[in-house]
Design an enzyme around this catalytic site. Structure first.
Site, PDB file in Angstrom:
ATOM      1  CE  LYS A  64     -20.517  13.682  39.228  1.00 40.83           C
ATOM      2  NZ  LYS A  64     -19.209  13.276  38.690  1.00 40.83           N
ATOM      3  CB  SER A  68     -20.407   8.721  36.725  1.00 42.84           C
ATOM      4  OG  SER A  68     -19.628   9.672  37.417  1.00 42.84           O
ATOM      5  CE  LYS A 131     -10.254  22.916  43.275  1.00 47.74           C
ATOM      6  NZ  LYS A 131     -10.770  21.656  42.692  1.00 47.74           N
ATOM      7  CD  GLU A 158     -19.444  21.835  40.318  1.00 47.44           C
ATOM      8  OE1 GLU A 158     -18.731  21.870  41.326  1.00 47.44           O
ATOM      9  OE2 GLU A 158     -19.232  21.044  39.366  1.00 47.44           O
ATOM     10  CG  HIS A 174      -9.471  16.386  32.478  1.00 49.11           C
ATOM     11  ND1 HIS A 174      -9.856  15.717  33.621  1.00 49.11           N
ATOM     12  CD2 HIS A 174     -10.039  15.698  31.437  1.00 49.11           C
ATOM     13  CE1 HIS A 174     -10.618  14.698  33.304  1.00 49.11           C
ATOM     14  NE2 HIS A 174     -10.745  14.659  31.984  1.00 49.11           N
TER      15      HIS A 174
END
Length: 251
Positions: A64, A68, A131, A158, A174
């Site tokens: 990141k 961010s 999800k 991650e 996305h």
């Protein structure tokens, strides 16, 4: 006069110290990703060499940006300190591994844990439990030891492991909703889920075909081995003269 100079220099020294700390902080996450990517590359080459099969299609990593991270700190109300950011933000460094088949996902997870000794702190299995919009992927939070000049740091990364079909769906989802901040209408949410379910059916179908073809290939190899064994055990069998000559010339 000396007092005035000290007062002027103090903020500069503080700024230099802060800059060094932030730079070191960001470097740790990049080094952790470098370490992981090296391990993944070893896995790919080993699989290709030993098994003539590579379950990893491709990988993608990112750290990141500082902007961010700051935005996320403000959004979550996290104290702005290096230690608090390390403790509360776990996705500063991310690695995505795209596989061929669903079974490869869990195989790679086991290898990361058992063969490379990575400590897995958290598992979110969105393959078994998708999800609501249909998103599927296996998420792991792992600790990667990074060796710095002043000591070892355990850095959280991650890892997302998914199939080509899962990645295709997630990438387009996305793009479709990029910078869309409103709630997704229920009708569109249902269509998204149906598209994800279609991708999942394709995954399962392709894995079944892969498994069945593998069985056929194994049976063919066993038949060929048996035929060669029977041929060699036949008392009347003789090697061609050309092969006998080749064998003598190599002695």
């Amino acid at each position: 006069m000396e007092t005035n100079l000290t007062k002027v220099n103090y903020p500069i020294e503080q700024f230099k110290k802060l800059k060094t700390e932030v730079t070191r902080f960001m470097m740790m996450y990049q080094f952790a990703l470098n370490e992981l990517e090296t391990k993944i590359e070893i896995l790919k080459e080993e699989f290709q060499f030993l098994h003539d099969y590579n379950p990893i299609e491709h990988t993608k990593s990112r750290v990141k940006t500082l902007e961010s991270i700051i935005n996320k700190v403000n959004r979550k109300g996290i104290p702005f300190s290096i230690d608090d950011i390390k403790m509360h933000i776990k996705d500063i460094a991310g690695l995505r591994i795209t596989c061929s088949f669903i079974s490869d996902i869990y195989h790679i997870r086991d290898m990361l844990q058992n063969q490379f000794g990575l400590r897995i702190n958290e598992v979110k299995d969105y393959i078994e439990n998708p999800k609501p919009n249909g998103y599927r992927s296996l998420h792991l939070l792992v600790e990667v030891p990074v060796f710095m000049s002043d000591g070892t740091e355990n850095v959280c990364v991650e890892i997302q492991i998914r199939t080509i079909a899962m990645d295709f769906w997630a990438s387009l989802e996305h793009k479709i909703f990029y910078k869309y901040t409103q709630g997704v209408p229920s009708m569109l949410l249902q269509e998204l889920k149906e598209a994800a379910d279609s991708a999942n059916r394709l995954d399962k179908q392709m894995e079944r075909l892969h498994r069945e073809i593998s069985v056929i290939k194994e049976n063919q190899a066993e038949d060929e081995d048996s035929e060669i064994t029977r041929l060699l055990q036949n008392p009347s069998f003789q090697l061609p003269a050309s092969l006998l000559e080749l064998g003598r010339s190599s002695e």
